[in-house]
Design a protein around this motif. Structure first.
Motif, PDB file in Angstrom:
ATOM      1  N   MET A 114       0.808  -1.200   0.000  1.00  0.00           N
ATOM      2  CA  MET A 114       0.000   0.000   0.000  1.00  0.00           C
ATOM      3  C   MET A 114       0.852   1.265   0.000  1.00  0.00           C
ATOM      4  O   MET A 114       0.359   2.314  -0.345  1.00  0.00           O
ATOM      5  CB  MET A 114      -0.913   0.007   1.228  1.00  0.00           C
ATOM      6  CG  MET A 114      -2.086  -0.927   1.094  1.00  0.00           C
ATOM      7  SD  MET A 114      -2.955  -0.664  -0.419  1.00  0.00           S
ATOM      8  CE  MET A 114      -4.507  -0.141   0.148  1.00  0.00           C
ATOM      9  N   ASP A 115       2.075   1.115   0.420  1.00  0.00           N
ATOM     10  CA  ASP A 115       2.941   2.286   0.463  1.00  0.00           C
ATOM     11  C   ASP A 115       3.233   2.812  -0.938  1.00  0.00           C
ATOM     12  O   ASP A 115       3.335   4.019  -1.142  1.00  0.00           O
ATOM     13  CB  ASP A 115       4.235   1.934   1.197  1.00  0.00           C
ATOM     14  CG  ASP A 115       4.980   3.167   1.626  1.00  0.00           C
ATOM     15  OD1 ASP A 115       4.317   4.111   2.082  1.00  0.00           O
ATOM     16  OD2 ASP A 115       6.214   3.182   1.499  1.00  0.00           O
ATOM     17  N   LEU A 116       3.358   1.901  -1.891  1.00  0.00           N
ATOM     18  CA  LEU A 116       3.612   2.315  -3.267  1.00  0.00           C
ATOM     19  C   LEU A 116       2.422   3.086  -3.830  1.00  0.00           C
ATOM     20  O   LEU A 116       2.596   4.067  -4.556  1.00  0.00           O
ATOM     21  CB  LEU A 116       3.914   1.086  -4.132  1.00  0.00           C
ATOM     22  CG  LEU A 116       4.448   1.317  -5.517  1.00  0.00           C
ATOM     23  CD1 LEU A 116       5.758   2.089  -5.465  1.00  0.00           C
ATOM     24  CD2 LEU A 116       4.662   0.005  -6.226  1.00  0.00           C
ATOM     25  N   LEU A 117       1.239   2.657  -3.480  1.00  0.00           N
ATOM     26  CA  LEU A 117       0.046   3.366  -3.934  1.00  0.00           C
ATOM     27  C   LEU A 117      -0.032   4.761  -3.310  1.00  0.00           C
ATOM     28  O   LEU A 117      -0.444   5.726  -3.956  1.00  0.00           O
ATOM     29  CB  LEU A 117      -1.210   2.556  -3.596  1.00  0.00           C
ATOM     30  CG  LEU A 117      -2.515   3.054  -4.170  1.00  0.00           C
ATOM     31  CD1 LEU A 117      -2.449   3.105  -5.685  1.00  0.00           C
ATOM     32  CD2 LEU A 117      -3.645   2.155  -3.735  1.00  0.00           C
ATOM     33  N   ARG A 118       0.381   4.886  -2.068  1.00  0.00           N
ATOM     34  CA  ARG A 118       0.398   6.193  -1.408  1.00  0.00           C
ATOM     35  C   ARG A 118       1.370   7.142  -2.111  1.00  0.00           C
ATOM     36  O   ARG A 118       1.065   8.316  -2.321  1.00  0.00           O
ATOM     37  CB  ARG A 118       0.786   6.023   0.059  1.00  0.00           C
ATOM     38  CG  ARG A 118       0.660   7.309   0.838  1.00  0.00           C
ATOM     39  CD  ARG A 118       0.900   7.088   2.303  1.00  0.00           C
ATOM     40  NE  ARG A 118       0.085   5.979   2.766  1.00  0.00           N
ATOM     41  CZ  ARG A 118       0.397   5.203   3.797  1.00  0.00           C
ATOM     42  NH1 ARG A 118       1.493   5.416   4.469  1.00  0.00           N
ATOM     43  NH2 ARG A 118      -0.375   4.218   4.163  1.00  0.00           N
ATOM     44  N   TRP A 119       2.555   6.637  -2.495  1.00  0.00           N
ATOM     45  CA  TRP A 119       3.513   7.476  -3.208  1.00  0.00           C
ATOM     46  C   TRP A 119       2.967   7.901  -4.565  1.00  0.00           C
ATOM     47  O   TRP A 119       3.212   9.013  -5.039  1.00  0.00           O
ATOM     48  CB  TRP A 119       4.852   6.759  -3.375  1.00  0.00           C
ATOM     49  CG  TRP A 119       5.700   6.872  -2.158  1.00  0.00           C
ATOM     50  CD1 TRP A 119       5.981   5.888  -1.267  1.00  0.00           C
ATOM     51  CD2 TRP A 119       6.367   8.046  -1.686  1.00  0.00           C
ATOM     52  NE1 TRP A 119       6.775   6.378  -0.273  1.00  0.00           N
ATOM     53  CE2 TRP A 119       7.027   7.699  -0.507  1.00  0.00           C
ATOM     54  CE3 TRP A 119       6.450   9.359  -2.151  1.00  0.00           C
ATOM     55  CZ2 TRP A 119       7.774   8.622   0.213  1.00  0.00           C
ATOM     56  CZ3 TRP A 119       7.199  10.269  -1.426  1.00  0.00           C
ATOM     57  CH2 TRP A 119       7.844   9.891  -0.262  1.00  0.00           C
ATOM     58  N   THR A 120       2.226   7.008  -5.208  1.00  0.00           N
ATOM     59  CA  THR A 120       1.600   7.351  -6.481  1.00  0.00           C
ATOM     60  C   THR A 120       0.654   8.527  -6.306  1.00  0.00           C
ATOM     61  O   THR A 120       0.679   9.484  -7.085  1.00  0.00           O
ATOM     62  CB  THR A 120       0.822   6.136  -7.025  1.00  0.00           C
ATOM     63  OG1 THR A 120       1.728   5.054  -7.198  1.00  0.00           O
ATOM     64  CG2 THR A 120       0.141   6.459  -8.328  1.00  0.00           C
TER      65      THR A 120
ATOM     66  N   VAL B  82      -0.817  14.299  -6.835  1.00  0.00           N
ATOM     67  CA  VAL B  82      -1.248  15.551  -6.205  1.00  0.00           C
ATOM     68  C   VAL B  82      -0.212  16.645  -6.469  1.00  0.00           C
ATOM     69  O   VAL B  82      -0.565  17.797  -6.767  1.00  0.00           O
ATOM     70  CB  VAL B  82      -1.485  15.348  -4.697  1.00  0.00           C
ATOM     71  CG1 VAL B  82      -1.628  16.676  -3.973  1.00  0.00           C
ATOM     72  CG2 VAL B  82      -2.716  14.498  -4.476  1.00  0.00           C
ATOM     73  N   LEU B  83       1.062  16.298  -6.378  1.00  0.00           N
ATOM     74  CA  LEU B  83       2.118  17.275  -6.692  1.00  0.00           C
ATOM     75  C   LEU B  83       2.010  17.743  -8.140  1.00  0.00           C
ATOM     76  O   LEU B  83       2.240  18.923  -8.438  1.00  0.00           O
ATOM     77  CB  LEU B  83       3.493  16.675  -6.431  1.00  0.00           C
ATOM     78  CG  LEU B  83       3.911  16.559  -4.976  1.00  0.00           C
ATOM     79  CD1 LEU B  83       5.221  15.790  -4.864  1.00  0.00           C
ATOM     80  CD2 LEU B  83       4.049  17.923  -4.339  1.00  0.00           C
TER      81      LEU B  83
ATOM     82  N   PHE C 180       6.088  14.986 -12.635  1.00  0.00           N
ATOM     83  CA  PHE C 180       5.405  14.362 -11.504  1.00  0.00           C
ATOM     84  C   PHE C 180       4.335  13.384 -11.985  1.00  0.00           C
ATOM     85  O   PHE C 180       4.170  12.304 -11.412  1.00  0.00           O
ATOM     86  CB  PHE C 180       4.765  15.407 -10.593  1.00  0.00           C
ATOM     87  CG  PHE C 180       5.752  16.148  -9.730  1.00  0.00           C
ATOM     88  CD1 PHE C 180       6.755  15.487  -9.059  1.00  0.00           C
ATOM     89  CD2 PHE C 180       5.647  17.518  -9.587  1.00  0.00           C
ATOM     90  CE1 PHE C 180       7.642  16.169  -8.253  1.00  0.00           C
ATOM     91  CE2 PHE C 180       6.540  18.214  -8.784  1.00  0.00           C
ATOM     92  CZ  PHE C 180       7.538  17.537  -8.111  1.00  0.00           C
ATOM     93  N   ALA C 181       3.607  13.744 -13.019  1.00  0.00           N
ATOM     94  CA  ALA C 181       2.573  12.860 -13.550  1.00  0.00           C
ATOM     95  C   ALA C 181       3.180  11.594 -14.130  1.00  0.00           C
ATOM     96  O   ALA C 181       2.648  10.494 -13.941  1.00  0.00           O
ATOM     97  CB  ALA C 181       1.760  13.589 -14.612  1.00  0.00           C
TER      98      ALA C 181
END
Length: 56
Positions: free
Chosen positions: A1-7, A12-13, A29-30
């Motif tokens: 799930m951490d990878l999805l959070r970084w995505t 957002v950035l 960023f995209a």
């Protein structure tokens, strides 16, 4: 799930950079967000396949 959070963080950035007019940074960023998302999908599918395989 951490990878999805970084995505989500990179996407957002990208949106924030686009709002402030930094088109090049927003595109970068995209792109990073897309790459991380596809890595997440591949790892998720692999874990589903190998997780089912062990239980049999």
């Amino acid at each position: 799930m951490d990878l999805l959070r970084w995505t989500l963080v990179f996407l957002v950035l990208a949106l924030v950079a686009a709002v402030f007019g930094f088109g090049g940074a927003a595109a970068d960023f995209a792109y990073i967000g897309k790459v991380l998302f596809f890595i997440f999908l591949v790892l998720f599918v692999v874990s589903l396949i190998f997780g089912r395989r062990r239980r049999l």
